[in-house]
Scaffold this motif. Structure first.
Motif, PDB file in Angstrom:
ATOM      1  N   GLY A   9     -59.505  20.546 -53.529  1.00  0.00           N
ATOM      2  CA  GLY A   9     -59.489  21.799 -52.768  1.00  0.00           C
ATOM      3  C   GLY A   9     -58.713  22.886 -53.486  1.00  0.00           C
ATOM      4  O   GLY A   9     -57.941  23.627 -52.867  1.00  0.00           O
ATOM      5  N   ALA A  10     -58.932  22.995 -54.803  1.00  0.00           N
ATOM      6  CA  ALA A  10     -58.186  24.005 -55.579  1.00  0.00           C
ATOM      7  C   ALA A  10     -58.915  25.338 -55.611  1.00  0.00           C
ATOM      8  O   ALA A  10     -58.527  26.237 -56.354  1.00  0.00           O
ATOM      9  CB  ALA A  10     -57.939  23.490 -56.989  1.00  0.00           C
ATOM     10  N   GLY A  13     -56.418  29.070 -51.260  1.00  0.00           N
ATOM     11  CA  GLY A  13     -55.142  28.786 -50.595  1.00  0.00           C
ATOM     12  C   GLY A  13     -54.120  28.060 -51.449  1.00  0.00           C
ATOM     13  O   GLY A  13     -53.877  28.414 -52.614  1.00  0.00           O
ATOM     14  N   GLY A  15     -54.124  25.043 -52.785  1.00  0.00           N
ATOM     15  CA  GLY A  15     -54.621  24.344 -53.973  1.00  0.00           C
ATOM     16  C   GLY A  15     -54.747  25.282 -55.161  1.00  0.00           C
ATOM     17  O   GLY A  15     -54.341  24.949 -56.288  1.00  0.00           O
ATOM     18  N   ARG A  35     -65.657  21.303 -53.821  1.00  0.00           N
ATOM     19  CA  ARG A  35     -67.028  21.102 -53.337  1.00  0.00           C
ATOM     20  C   ARG A  35     -67.950  22.249 -53.742  1.00  0.00           C
ATOM     21  O   ARG A  35     -69.161  22.107 -53.731  1.00  0.00           O
ATOM     22  CB  ARG A  35     -67.045  20.930 -51.818  1.00  0.00           C
ATOM     23  N   ALA A  62     -66.302  15.068 -47.954  1.00  0.00           N
ATOM     24  CA  ALA A  62     -67.026  14.682 -46.740  1.00  0.00           C
ATOM     25  C   ALA A  62     -68.197  13.744 -47.078  1.00  0.00           C
ATOM     26  O   ALA A  62     -69.095  13.547 -46.262  1.00  0.00           O
ATOM     27  CB  ALA A  62     -67.509  15.923 -46.005  1.00  0.00           C
ATOM     28  N   ASN A  87     -55.015  17.608 -51.569  1.00  0.00           N
ATOM     29  CA  ASN A  87     -54.643  18.859 -50.901  1.00  0.00           C
ATOM     30  C   ASN A  87     -55.716  19.385 -49.950  1.00  0.00           C
ATOM     31  O   ASN A  87     -55.409  20.013 -48.945  1.00  0.00           O
ATOM     32  CB  ASN A  87     -54.337  19.920 -51.972  1.00  0.00           C
ATOM     33  N   ALA A  88     -56.988  19.167 -50.264  1.00  0.00           N
ATOM     34  CA  ALA A  88     -58.078  19.791 -49.487  1.00  0.00           C
ATOM     35  C   ALA A  88     -57.994  19.408 -48.007  1.00  0.00           C
ATOM     36  O   ALA A  88     -57.496  18.339 -47.658  1.00  0.00           O
ATOM     37  CB  ALA A  88     -59.429  19.341 -50.038  1.00  0.00           C
ATOM     38  N   SER A 142     -48.219  17.949 -43.080  1.00  0.00           N
ATOM     39  CA  SER A 142     -47.998  19.176 -42.324  1.00  0.00           C
ATOM     40  C   SER A 142     -47.043  18.931 -41.184  1.00  0.00           C
ATOM     41  O   SER A 142     -46.979  17.841 -40.626  1.00  0.00           O
ATOM     42  CB  SER A 142     -49.293  19.720 -41.764  1.00  0.00           C
ATOM     43  N   TYR A 220     -44.358  19.325 -46.668  1.00  0.00           N
ATOM     44  CA  TYR A 220     -44.756  20.441 -45.814  1.00  0.00           C
ATOM     45  C   TYR A 220     -44.293  21.697 -46.532  1.00  0.00           C
ATOM     46  O   TYR A 220     -43.090  21.964 -46.619  1.00  0.00           O
ATOM     47  CB  TYR A 220     -44.109  20.341 -44.421  1.00  0.00           C
ATOM     48  N   PRO A 221     -45.245  22.460 -47.105  1.00  0.00           N
ATOM     49  CA  PRO A 221     -44.834  23.581 -47.957  1.00  0.00           C
ATOM     50  C   PRO A 221     -44.347  24.803 -47.192  1.00  0.00           C
ATOM     51  O   PRO A 221     -43.864  25.758 -47.798  1.00  0.00           O
ATOM     52  CB  PRO A 221     -46.117  23.911 -48.716  1.00  0.00           C
ATOM     53  N   GLY A 222     -44.438  24.806 -45.850  1.00  0.00           N
ATOM     54  CA  GLY A 222     -44.133  25.994 -45.044  1.00  0.00           C
ATOM     55  C   GLY A 222     -45.427  26.485 -44.426  1.00  0.00           C
ATOM     56  O   GLY A 222     -46.511  25.963 -44.742  1.00  0.00           O
ATOM     57  N   CYS A 223     -45.325  27.467 -43.544  1.00  0.00           N
ATOM     58  CA  CYS A 223     -46.550  27.960 -42.917  1.00  0.00           C
ATOM     59  C   CYS A 223     -47.179  29.043 -43.794  1.00  0.00           C
ATOM     60  O   CYS A 223     -46.672  30.151 -43.905  1.00  0.00           O
ATOM     61  CB  CYS A 223     -46.286  28.508 -41.523  1.00  0.00           C
ATOM     62  N   ALA A 225     -49.634  31.264 -43.639  1.00  0.00           N
ATOM     63  CA  ALA A 225     -50.483  31.772 -42.556  1.00  0.00           C
ATOM     64  C   ALA A 225     -51.706  32.551 -43.036  1.00  0.00           C
ATOM     65  O   ALA A 225     -52.580  32.882 -42.247  1.00  0.00           O
ATOM     66  CB  ALA A 225     -49.641  32.630 -41.620  1.00  0.00           C
ATOM     67  N   GLY A 228     -57.339  30.227 -46.111  1.00  0.00           N
ATOM     68  CA  GLY A 228     -58.639  30.023 -45.486  1.00  0.00           C
ATOM     69  C   GLY A 228     -58.637  28.951 -44.410  1.00  0.00           C
ATOM     70  O   GLY A 228     -59.610  28.788 -43.672  1.00  0.00           O
ATOM     71  N   ARG A 231     -59.788  30.020 -41.094  1.00  0.00           N
ATOM     72  CA  ARG A 231     -61.023  30.817 -41.105  1.00  0.00           C
ATOM     73  C   ARG A 231     -61.857  30.643 -39.848  1.00  0.00           C
ATOM     74  O   ARG A 231     -62.599  31.518 -39.473  1.00  0.00           O
ATOM     75  CB  ARG A 231     -61.851  30.497 -42.355  1.00  0.00           C
TER      76      ARG A 231
HETATM   77  P1  NDP Z   1     -57.711  26.488 -47.403  1.00  0.00           P
HETATM   78  O1  NDP Z   1     -58.756  26.441 -46.353  1.00  0.00           O
HETATM   79  O2  NDP Z   1     -57.403  27.775 -48.063  1.00  0.00           O
HETATM   80  O3  NDP Z   1     -58.033  25.421 -48.529  1.00  0.00           O
HETATM   81  C1  NDP Z   1     -58.634  24.207 -48.235  1.00  0.00           C
HETATM   82  C2  NDP Z   1     -59.344  23.710 -49.448  1.00  0.00           C
HETATM   83  O4  NDP Z   1     -59.987  22.472 -49.119  1.00  0.00           O
HETATM   84  C3  NDP Z   1     -60.447  24.655 -49.928  1.00  0.00           C
HETATM   85  O5  NDP Z   1     -60.420  24.662 -51.342  1.00  0.00           O
HETATM   86  C4  NDP Z   1     -61.710  23.982 -49.429  1.00  0.00           C
HETATM   87  O6  NDP Z   1     -62.857  24.226 -50.222  1.00  0.00           O
HETATM   88  C5  NDP Z   1     -61.294  22.528 -49.583  1.00  0.00           C
HETATM   89  N1  NDP Z   1     -62.197  21.623 -48.853  1.00  0.00           N
HETATM   90  C6  NDP Z   1     -62.536  21.647 -47.550  1.00  0.00           C
HETATM   91  N2  NDP Z   1     -63.441  20.683 -47.290  1.00  0.00           N
HETATM   92  C7  NDP Z   1     -63.674  20.032 -48.450  1.00  0.00           C
HETATM   93  C8  NDP Z   1     -64.519  18.978 -48.836  1.00  0.00           C
HETATM   94  N3  NDP Z   1     -65.341  18.373 -47.972  1.00  0.00           N
HETATM   95  N4  NDP Z   1     -64.512  18.567 -50.125  1.00  0.00           N
HETATM   96  C9  NDP Z   1     -63.721  19.179 -51.036  1.00  0.00           C
HETATM   97  N5  NDP Z   1     -62.899  20.197 -50.734  1.00  0.00           N
HETATM   98  C10 NDP Z   1     -62.885  20.636 -49.456  1.00  0.00           C
HETATM   99  O7  NDP Z   1     -56.409  25.895 -46.683  1.00  0.00           O
HETATM  100  P2  NDP Z   1     -54.891  25.669 -47.185  1.00  0.00           P
HETATM  101  O8  NDP Z   1     -54.750  26.054 -48.593  1.00  0.00           O
HETATM  102  O9  NDP Z   1     -54.019  26.259 -46.168  1.00  0.00           O
HETATM  103  O10 NDP Z   1     -54.762  24.086 -47.038  1.00  0.00           O
HETATM  104  C11 NDP Z   1     -54.433  23.241 -48.107  1.00  0.00           C
HETATM  105  C12 NDP Z   1     -53.567  22.093 -47.602  1.00  0.00           C
HETATM  106  O11 NDP Z   1     -52.354  22.614 -47.069  1.00  0.00           O
HETATM  107  C13 NDP Z   1     -54.206  21.279 -46.487  1.00  0.00           C
HETATM  108  O12 NDP Z   1     -53.947  19.909 -46.727  1.00  0.00           O
HETATM  109  C14 NDP Z   1     -53.470  21.744 -45.244  1.00  0.00           C
HETATM  110  O13 NDP Z   1     -53.441  20.738 -44.261  1.00  0.00           O
HETATM  111  C15 NDP Z   1     -52.093  21.987 -45.829  1.00  0.00           C
HETATM  112  N6  NDP Z   1     -51.219  22.838 -45.062  1.00  0.00           N
HETATM  113  C16 NDP Z   1     -51.511  24.153 -44.835  1.00  0.00           C
HETATM  114  C17 NDP Z   1     -50.640  24.939 -44.110  1.00  0.00           C
HETATM  115  C18 NDP Z   1     -50.917  26.361 -43.828  1.00  0.00           C
HETATM  116  O14 NDP Z   1     -50.124  26.957 -43.124  1.00  0.00           O
HETATM  117  N7  NDP Z   1     -51.984  26.936 -44.352  1.00  0.00           N
HETATM  118  C19 NDP Z   1     -49.380  24.377 -43.590  1.00  0.00           C
HETATM  119  C20 NDP Z   1     -49.178  23.000 -43.899  1.00  0.00           C
HETATM  120  C21 NDP Z   1     -50.063  22.282 -44.615  1.00  0.00           C
HETATM  121  P3  NDP Z   1     -63.726  25.598 -50.066  1.00  0.00           P
HETATM  122  O15 NDP Z   1     -62.974  26.640 -50.848  1.00  0.00           O
HETATM  123  O16 NDP Z   1     -65.015  25.211 -50.698  1.00  0.00           O
HETATM  124  O17 NDP Z   1     -63.818  25.907 -48.615  1.00  0.00           O
END
Ligand code: NDP
Length: 315
Positions: A9-10, A13, A15, A35, A62, A87-88, A142, A220-223, A225, A228, A231
């Motif tokens: 999930g790089a 966000g 990643g 993906r 998935a 991370n995803a 988280s 837990y990196p923090g919120c 906010a 994506g 979304r």
């Molecule tokens: P984003 O939605 O920005 O990033 C999520 C990533 O996961 C995207 O790259 C997305 O891909 C990918 N992803 C989703 N479904 C799949 C799949 N089926 N296969 C491969 N990749 C997939 O969210 P965040 O950056 O916020 O989240 C990253 C991590 O941080 C998560 O584990 C989340 O639980 C954790 N986290 C986030 C917090 C927050 O406040 N945001 C707080 C605490 C933890 P695509 O770009 O294609 O959609």
């Protein structure tokens, strides 16, 4: 040599911010396991990651078939694996009905937990073979799955119950789509999946740390906010959530800062201890955080591991 880090999930966000922070170290090559190939390529370019510091490889968590293909492709690339970052995640707080992975598991737990569980289990062998001094397996956790915190107590709370829905395969037909066997709730499914992530990290640590020397960690990196992740939330929530986190809870962290935190867990020598759930305080220094009762229940971790092995076809 460069050290090689797979980040799932790089493409956005946390990643993406982590990939950028790692690339800035200079000696790191990030395998962006995503993906959406095009989106990931564009994202890498947009934040200025130099070409020699990343490779995009297809991974759809998935689909267990896709996870296996990713592992094959990665091995064929001939790169050693030094660090894996799971991370995803998907989050469906407003979904009225469950959706499902290719194998028919409820999507949040299927993607966030089961897809990563299979990936991490398969790549453990590759990590073991790495000759790099830093070998780590990190699963992003988280606070929302952590009922010993304020944020973790906002309903619906995470609760895996006796895992009866998971035993049934979370398919929404012969079993409930929820781990505890209850009615579908998208926000709860996400929180449950995060508890699974933290339990999985601890079981990895218990089973493999001594034997392999690999560091297993969660954080837990923090919120963050602005990512994506939100979304699918209602527009008003998306508008108010960042200022709410910034000024009221003060838990807000920028994507850039969160990426630096995760990059520390990847490579900083001072964060080498295994079995730790890292968090950061207000002046951004890391500390070993406490997990909730359920997220540190060793018996549940063992059960979750066994059931997950069956569901992903490892047992
Ligand atoms: P984003 O939605 O920005 O990033 C999520 C990533 O996961 C995207 O790259 C997305 O891909 C990918 N992803 C989703 N479904 C799949 C799949 N089926 N296969 C491969 N990749 C997939 O969210 P965040 O950056 O916020 O989240 C990253 C991590 O941080 C998560 O584990 C989340 O639980 C954790 N986290 C986030 C917090 C927050 O406040 N945001 C707080 C605490 C933890 P695509 O770009 O294609 O959609």
């Amino acid at each position: 040599r460069q050290f090689n880090v797979v980040v799932t999930g790089a493409s956005s966000g946390l990643g993406l911010a982590t990939a950028k922070a790692l690339a800035e170290l200079g000696n790191c090559h990030v395998i962006m396991a995503c993906r959406n190939f095009l989106k990931a390529e564009k994202a890498a370019k947009s934040v200025g990651i130099p070409k020699e510091n990343y490779t995009v490889m297809h991974l759809d968590l998935a689909s267990l078939e896709s996870v296996r293909q990713f592992v094959d492709n990665f091995r064929r690339s001939g790169r050693p694996l030094d660090v894996l970052v799971c991370n995803a995640a998907v989050y469906q707080p407003t979904a009225k009905e469950p959706s499902f992975t290719a194998e028919g598991f409820e999507l949040s737990v299927g993607t966030n937990h089961l897809g990563h569980f299979l990936l991490a289990r398969l790549l453990l062998d590759d990590l073991k073979q790495s000759d790099y001094p830093v070998k780590r397996l990190i699963i992003v956790g988280s606070i929302t799955g952590n009922t010993n915190t304020l944020a973790g107590n906002i309903p619906p709370k995470a609760n895996l119950g006796d895992l009866r829905g998971l035993v049934g395969g979370l398919n929404g037909v012969s079993s409930s789509p929820m781990i505890d066997g209850g009615e579908f709730d998208g926000a709860k499914a996400y929180k449950d999946s995060k508890v699974c992530n933290m339990l999985t990290m601890q079981e990895f640590h218990r089973l493999y740390h001594e034997e392999t020397g690999i560091t297993f960690a969660s954080l837990y990196p923090g919120c963050i906010a602005t990512t994506g992740l939100f979304r699918e939330h209602v527009p008003l929530f998306r508008l108010l959530f960042p200022p709410f986190q910034k000024y009221i809870t003060k838990g807000y962290v920028s994507e850039e800062e969160a990426g630096k935190r995760l990059a520390q867990v990847v490579s900083d020598p001072s964060l080498e201890k295994s079995g730790v759930y890292w968090s950061w305080n207000k002046n951004s220094s890391s500390f070993e955080n406490q997990l909730s009762k359920e997220a540190s229940d060793a018996e549940k971790a063992r059960k979750l591991w066994e059931i997950s092995e069956k569901l992903v076809g490892l047992a």
